[in-house]
Design a protein around this motif. Structure first.
Motif, mmCIF file in Angstrom:
data_model
loop_
_atom_site.group_PDB
_atom_site.id
_atom_site.type_symbol
_atom_site.label_atom_id
_atom_site.label_comp_id
_atom_site.label_asym_id
_atom_site.label_seq_id
_atom_site.Cartn_x
_atom_site.Cartn_y
_atom_site.Cartn_z
ATOM 1 N N LYS A 107 -0.180 13.962 4.433
ATOM 2 C CA LYS A 107 0.043 12.304 5.226
ATOM 3 C C LYS A 107 1.558 12.124 5.573
ATOM 4 C CE LYS A 107 -4.541 9.985 5.549
ATOM 5 N NZ LYS A 107 -5.404 9.079 5.103
ATOM 6 N N VAL B 63 -5.885 -0.543 6.484
ATOM 7 C CA VAL B 63 -4.853 -0.798 7.265
ATOM 8 C C VAL B 63 -5.326 -1.088 8.974
ATOM 9 C CG1 VAL B 63 -2.501 -0.361 8.100
ATOM 10 C CG2 VAL B 63 -3.555 0.917 5.897
ATOM 11 N N PRO B 64 -4.687 -2.768 9.092
ATOM 12 C CA PRO B 64 -5.597 -3.527 10.169
ATOM 13 C C PRO B 64 -5.120 -1.947 11.620
ATOM 14 C CG PRO B 64 -3.836 -4.059 9.483
ATOM 15 C CD PRO B 64 -4.497 -3.526 8.536
ATOM 16 N N VAL B 65 -5.867 -1.703 12.514
ATOM 17 C CA VAL B 65 -5.487 -1.343 13.598
ATOM 18 C C VAL B 65 -5.169 -2.030 14.547
ATOM 19 C CG1 VAL B 65 -6.504 0.889 15.153
ATOM 20 C CG2 VAL B 65 -7.418 0.372 12.797
ATOM 21 N N HIS B 66 -4.196 -1.841 14.886
ATOM 22 C CA HIS B 66 -2.768 -2.664 15.819
ATOM 23 C C HIS B 66 -2.169 -0.912 16.656
ATOM 24 C CE1 HIS B 66 0.598 -4.948 16.564
ATOM 25 N NE2 HIS B 66 1.197 -4.117 16.942
ATOM 26 N N TYR B 67 -2.707 -1.286 18.143
ATOM 27 C CA TYR B 67 -2.030 -0.617 19.153
ATOM 28 C C TYR B 67 -1.320 -0.908 20.001
ATOM 29 C CZ TYR B 67 -7.004 1.960 17.592
ATOM 30 O OH TYR B 67 -7.098 2.627 16.610
ATOM 31 N N SER C 89 -9.544 11.956 27.180
ATOM 32 C CA SER C 89 -10.376 13.316 27.065
ATOM 33 C C SER C 89 -11.067 14.195 27.278
ATOM 34 C CB SER C 89 -9.825 13.587 25.362
ATOM 35 O OG SER C 89 -11.345 13.171 24.461
ATOM 36 N N THR C 90 -10.362 15.635 27.703
ATOM 37 C CA THR C 90 -12.159 15.600 28.036
ATOM 38 C C THR C 90 -13.055 16.002 26.936
ATOM 39 O OG1 THR C 90 -10.545 17.797 27.370
ATOM 40 C CG2 THR C 90 -10.994 17.638 29.469
ATOM 41 N N GLU D 146 2.392 -3.269 11.329
ATOM 42 C CA GLU D 146 1.507 -2.271 9.559
ATOM 43 C C GLU D 146 2.206 -1.206 10.118
ATOM 44 O OE1 GLU D 146 -1.482 -0.914 11.523
ATOM 45 O OE2 GLU D 146 -0.799 -0.637 13.231
ATOM 46 N N ILE D 147 1.385 -0.191 8.548
ATOM 47 C CA ILE D 147 2.173 1.012 8.464
ATOM 48 C C ILE D 147 1.276 1.808 8.864
ATOM 49 C CG2 ILE D 147 3.206 2.671 6.896
ATOM 50 C CD1 ILE D 147 4.994 0.470 6.629
ATOM 51 N N ARG D 148 0.838 2.474 10.039
ATOM 52 C CA ARG D 148 0.306 3.466 10.279
ATOM 53 C C ARG D 148 0.004 5.059 8.912
ATOM 54 N NH1 ARG D 148 -2.558 3.202 15.458
ATOM 55 N NH2 ARG D 148 -3.644 5.452 15.203
ATOM 56 N N TYR D 149 -0.989 4.979 8.674
ATOM 57 C CA TYR D 149 -0.984 7.243 7.999
ATOM 58 C C TYR D 149 -1.574 7.831 8.314
ATOM 59 C CZ TYR D 149 0.696 3.784 4.657
ATOM 60 O OH TYR D 149 0.721 2.637 3.813
ATOM 61 N N PRO E 9 -7.453 4.104 23.364
ATOM 62 C CA PRO E 9 -6.118 3.496 24.260
ATOM 63 C C PRO E 9 -5.592 4.133 24.637
ATOM 64 C CG PRO E 9 -5.735 3.977 21.988
ATOM 65 C CD PRO E 9 -6.872 4.300 21.488
ATOM 66 N N PHE E 10 -5.084 3.872 25.747
ATOM 67 C CA PHE E 10 -3.604 5.123 26.386
ATOM 68 C C PHE E 10 -4.471 6.335 27.198
ATOM 69 C CE2 PHE E 10 -0.115 4.958 23.912
ATOM 70 C CZ PHE E 10 0.909 4.741 24.573
ATOM 71 N N LEU F 70 3.897 4.712 28.957
ATOM 72 C CA LEU F 70 5.097 4.894 28.557
ATOM 73 C C LEU F 70 5.763 4.582 29.508
ATOM 74 C CD1 LEU F 70 3.813 7.714 26.546
ATOM 75 C CD2 LEU F 70 4.399 5.800 26.084
ATOM 76 N N GLN G 262 0.646 -1.276 -0.017
ATOM 77 C CA GLN G 262 0.030 -0.283 0.119
ATOM 78 C C GLN G 262 0.645 1.728 0.092
ATOM 79 O OE1 GLN G 262 -2.487 -1.287 3.502
ATOM 80 N NE2 GLN G 262 -3.986 -1.469 2.589
ATOM 81 N N LYS H 231 -5.718 12.672 21.263
ATOM 82 C CA LYS H 231 -4.455 11.603 22.023
ATOM 83 C C LYS H 231 -3.997 10.787 21.824
ATOM 84 C CE LYS H 231 -5.599 14.973 25.947
ATOM 85 N NZ LYS H 231 -6.287 15.706 26.792
ATOM 86 N N ASP H 232 -3.860 9.737 20.942
ATOM 87 C CA ASP H 232 -3.041 8.782 20.710
ATOM 88 C C ASP H 232 -1.662 9.302 20.012
ATOM 89 O OD1 ASP H 232 -5.217 7.012 19.816
ATOM 90 O OD2 ASP H 232 -4.590 6.812 17.581
ATOM 91 N N LYS H 233 -0.989 8.034 20.969
ATOM 92 C CA LYS H 233 0.957 8.229 20.976
ATOM 93 C C LYS H 233 1.111 7.298 19.866
ATOM 94 C CE LYS H 233 1.183 10.229 25.393
ATOM 95 N NZ LYS H 233 0.070 9.765 26.682
ATOM 96 N N LYS I 26 -9.493 3.753 6.936
ATOM 97 C CA LYS I 26 -10.337 3.874 6.217
ATOM 98 C C LYS I 26 -9.213 4.080 5.315
ATOM 99 C CE LYS I 26 -10.128 8.971 7.208
ATOM 100 N NZ LYS I 26 -9.314 9.001 7.978
ATOM 101 N N ASP I 27 -7.864 3.441 4.762
ATOM 102 C CA ASP I 27 -7.011 3.190 3.915
ATOM 103 C C ASP I 27 -6.260 1.691 4.470
ATOM 104 O OD1 ASP I 27 -5.713 5.797 3.839
ATOM 105 O OD2 ASP I 27 -5.117 6.055 5.469
ATOM 106 N N GLN J 25 4.794 0.426 11.870
ATOM 107 C CA GLN J 25 4.730 0.087 13.382
ATOM 108 C C GLN J 25 5.073 -0.912 13.269
ATOM 109 O OE1 GLN J 25 2.301 1.697 16.189
ATOM 110 N NE2 GLN J 25 4.272 2.924 14.974
#
Lengths: 250, 541
Positions: free
Chosen positions: A143, B31-35, B277-278, A151-154, B59-60, B40, A125, A177-179, B28-29, A148
């Motif tokens: 973008k 791509v699997p969502v992997h958290y 979040s707020t 996978e690749i995050r866009y 998450p987080f 930290l 991709q 707020k994602d990291k 939406k691309d 990762q």
């Protein structure tokens, strides 16, 4: 692993051939092409797993070739002599590239990585992402690809509030707020994000200027961001940060 | 043979992985969502993938008072995959537990046994394994995962996976309590109901509120909304989610300090779940559980209308004078800043000029070294040195004025390796371990001219008796770079031509104009037993 070399200069093709025969014996070089047209035919004929693709192909470019191809079921290792714009786009897509003259250890590393991907049959991709970038005007990309583990995050560049270094890792703080932790150094992201409005405020910090709220004078200076984060500005970076802020905020 | 085995094992494993997650969510691309879901601060990595039924993943989120804990809120997920990445040889030191819905111990202090993925030697994590924690079904569950690595049994990383609907809070009771010396000396409290009207005075301590215990109390936040008597000013206070617990029945309670009630008007205490979040405040609406009451008088901020008027005038006058003064000062400092910036920019332009003047030395010396290798038919070596030369040239062409210490080290090493082809001297480049060499940046090629001098004037004569030491050291906030050789030295006082020293001094002068808060100091000490060049970058670290 079947591979094709596409370069508009025959001497470069010979050179890559020699190096691959010597140092990457698992790569089976099936053919080579010097133009976009012949490359299109050869790709349809051989269905290669890997392309060594020069960015400049006469009047056209390696990106033009990728754009014509309907299916991109192969890995690409870009090769270029000195092409700032092209390299930047490739870095945004987190793809691999080699610089001429080719460094042998780098070649071996890139081929090994490509082989891993071919074996894992990962859908490529990143190539579509790269082409989108280039198509969306030659201005700033919207973008960035963050590799990762599996996978690749866009991620939208304007959603990145800031990056923080953790040794050879970079941690991305996003507006939602994602990291995201990426196993590349902050230097690599500093190089591609600085030209589009990020500030290197500190050896460990890279900040998106659109999220800067104010300059705080205490302890030698720091930046307050819209999300409340306070980011230190180290002394060597102070002048450059102030200059950039004056340009952007006034 | 081994490679073949690796490939087969790899294929097998990856097909197994695929089989385990048939319903991945894709963004939406596609791509699997992997958290990544570990805290930290934690040294244990944790990753989570959910299936396509999950309508929301957050998450987080921090767990109060647990720096190694995080919580993931899921909605409607059916199956998930939780993995951790560990070094193959330390696998046996990991222990983990899983508790379901706070009561059911599913896994107790177990070893990690289920391999999800093997990282081969060419991957980004050679020698690592991705281990599956064996969690699958999460429908309507709260799972608490605890994991640690021996011998640090006290450093427990916690992950709470909360995949249940979050119910509205149930407020049990609320009251105003005061400290009155009369009677038995105890504090008194008056129950608060919706529509109550109370007086606040010096004795009033605060408002007590309690709610029904849940399995995730800290998700419920207390908010306070105040509407003034005229009804034209509403203030909003987010108070806390750090509930205290009643010692008798364990119900969560909180005491809101009286200072929050120091203005008359209507007060509404609202308890709502707040995820992460707020921005999640949208969960608050008219029907959110609340207690609404009126404060009739508030003596602590008692002021007559006249006093307010006088005060306002005073504030206005002082304010306008202050504004004028601030304006003038700002204008002045802006001008000063402009001048300073102009100076900086000129200095930068001159610096670029000097940098390009350093080129030719470099380029032609290097090229002759490679020519020599080619003529001796040492193809492999010529290749390696050509790469070094390309790196050096690229770095000179690069317009960046700063470079990481690591890259500067590579360049110096490339350069010296190349010069070693011609004169077989010894060299060493040391970086003090305390320096963050990967991320600390310094002006490019600060040492280069001095290293070139040492090679040209000392190593070329001494050959294999020559030794050159380059060091990067730190001293508090200062960064110290040094070059030492054992050559015959030169007279520092004389401005020896051909050493390029004046150029170096000029460059450092210009750098000091750009980085005016971190001056760069150059010391050259040369005698018959050798030369040492020390560059101190003050306040650089």
């Amino acid at each position: 692993m079947k591979a094709l070399i596409i370069d508009d200069e025959q001497s470069n093709i010979e050179n890559i051939k020699t190096l691959i025969k010597l140092y990457c014996p698992r790569v089976n070089l099936v053919d080579s092409a010097t133009s976009v047209e012949s490359a299109t035919e050869l790709i349809a004929l051989h269905q290669p797993d890997l392309l060594f693709l020069d960015i400049r192909l006469g009047e056209q470019s390696g990106f033009d070739l990728l754009r014509i191809l309907p299916n991109k079921d192969f890995e690409v290792i870009f090769i270029t002599a000195f092409d700032k714009y092209g390299i930047e786009a490739i870095k945004f897509a987190a793809l691999d590239y080699l610089l001429k003259p080719v460094d042998i250890p780098e070649l071996v590393l890139a081929v090994n990585k490509a082989e891993d991907k071919v074996i894992a049959k990962q859908k490529n991709q990143q190539l579509n992402f790269l082409l989108n970038h280039i198509k969306n005007g030659e201005t700033t990309p919207t973008k960035i690809a963050l590799p990762q583990l599996h996978e690749i995050r866009y991620v939208l560049v304007n959603d990145i509030i800031r990056c923080e270094a953790d040794n050879s890792y970079t941690l991305f703080y996003l507006a939602n707020k994602d990291k995201i932790m990426v196993s590349r150094s902050i230097k690599e992201y500093s190089e591609i994000l600085k030209p589009i409005g990020f500030l290197r405020t500190h050896q460990s910090h890279l900040v998106n200027v659109i999220f800067v709220k104010s300059w705080i004078k205490e302890d030698g200076g720091s930046l307050l961001l819209n999300n409340g984060d306070k980011i230190p500005v180290s002394k060597p970076n102070k002048t450059a940060v102030q200059l950039a802020l004056n340009r952007d905020l006034h | 043979m081994k490679t073949l085995f690796n490939i087969i094992a790899f294929c097998l494993l990856s097909s197994l992985c695929l089989a385990q997650k048939p319903h991945q969510i894709l963004d939406k691309d596609g791509v699997p969502v992997h958290y990544s879901v570990n805290s930290l601060n934690s040294k244990v990595s944790l990753f989570l993938e959910a299936d396509k039924f999950a309508t929301s993943i957050k998450p987080f989120n921090l767990i109060p008072n647990d720096p190694l804990g995080t919580i993931v809120y899921l909605e409607n997920a059916q199956k998930i995959l939780v993995t951790t990445r560990v070094r193959k040889d330390s696998l046996k030191y990991y222990r983990y537990s899983i508790v379901e819905n706070d009561t059911n111990m599913v896994v107790n202090n177990a070893l990690l046994t289920k391999v999800n993925f093997v990282w081969n030697n060419r991957s980004s994590w050679p020698g690592y394994l991705t281990m599956d924690l064996g969690i699958s079904d999460v429908a309507n569950k709260k799972l608490t995962v605890k994991i640690y690595r021996l011998p640090d049994a006290s450093q427990v990383t916690t992950l709470i996976i909360y995949n249940k609907p979050i119910e509205p809070a149930k407020i049990l009771d609320a009251s105003v309590f005061s400290e009155r010396k009369s009677k038995n000396g105890k504090s008194t409290s008056i129950a608060l109901k919706n529509g109550s009207a109370i007086n606040v005075d010096e004795k009033t301590k605060g408002v007590f509120i309690s709610m029904k215990k849940t399995d995730l109390d800290f998700v419920y936040h207390l908010n306070l909304i105040h509407t003034n008597v005229e009804g034209d000013n509403i203030t909003f206070n987010m108070l806390s989610n750090q509930w205290k617990y009643d010692s008798s029945d364990g119900r969560p309670y909180f005491v809101i300090d009286v200072n929050y009630f120091n203005k008359p008007g209507e007060y509404k205490i609202v308890v709502v779940p707040q995820l992460g979040s707020t921005a999640e405040l949208s969960r608050m609406d008219e029907n959110s559980p609340n207690i609404t009451f009126k404060v009739l008088s508030a003596p602590r901020v008692y002021l007559t209308k006249d006093l307010i008027r006088v005060g306002l005038w005073l504030v206005l006058m002082v304010g306008s004078v202050a504004t004028i003064i601030i304006f003038v000062i700002r204008k002045r400092s802006q001008n000063r800043l402009k001048v300073a910036h102009k100076k900086t920019e000129t200095a930068k332009a001159e610096l670029d000029h000097i940098r390009s003047q350093l080129n030719p030395h470099f380029v032609f010396n290097s090229l002759s070294g490679i020519q020599n290798l080619m003529n001796q038919n040492e193809t492999e070596k010529a290749n390696a040195y050509l790469s070094k030369f390309a790196r050096l040239t690229r770095s000179i062409l690069n317009e960046e004025d700063l470079i990481s210490i690591q890259d500067e080290h590579t360049l110096l090493d490339d350069y010296l390796a190349m010069e070693c082809l011609r004169f077989k001297f010894n060299y060493e480049i040391k970086i003090n371990e305390a320096i963050n060499f990967l991320n600390t940046e310094i002006p490019t090629m600060l040492l280069q001219p001095f290293v070139e001098n040492a090679v040209k004037h000392s190593m070329s004569i001494l050959q294999d008796k020559g030794s050159l030491l380059i060091e990067f050291k730190s001293d508090h906030k200062n960064l110290i770079l040094s070059v030492q050789d054992n050559g015959k030295g030169f007279d520092v006082a004389k401005n020896a031509p051909g050493l390029g020293l004046s150029l170096c001094r000029k460059r450092i002068d210009l750098l000091n104009q750009v980085y005016n808060e971190c001056p760069i100091l150059l010391t050259i000490d040369s005698g018959t037993s050798g030369t040492s060049v020390i560059i101190i970058l003050k306040n650089w670290l």
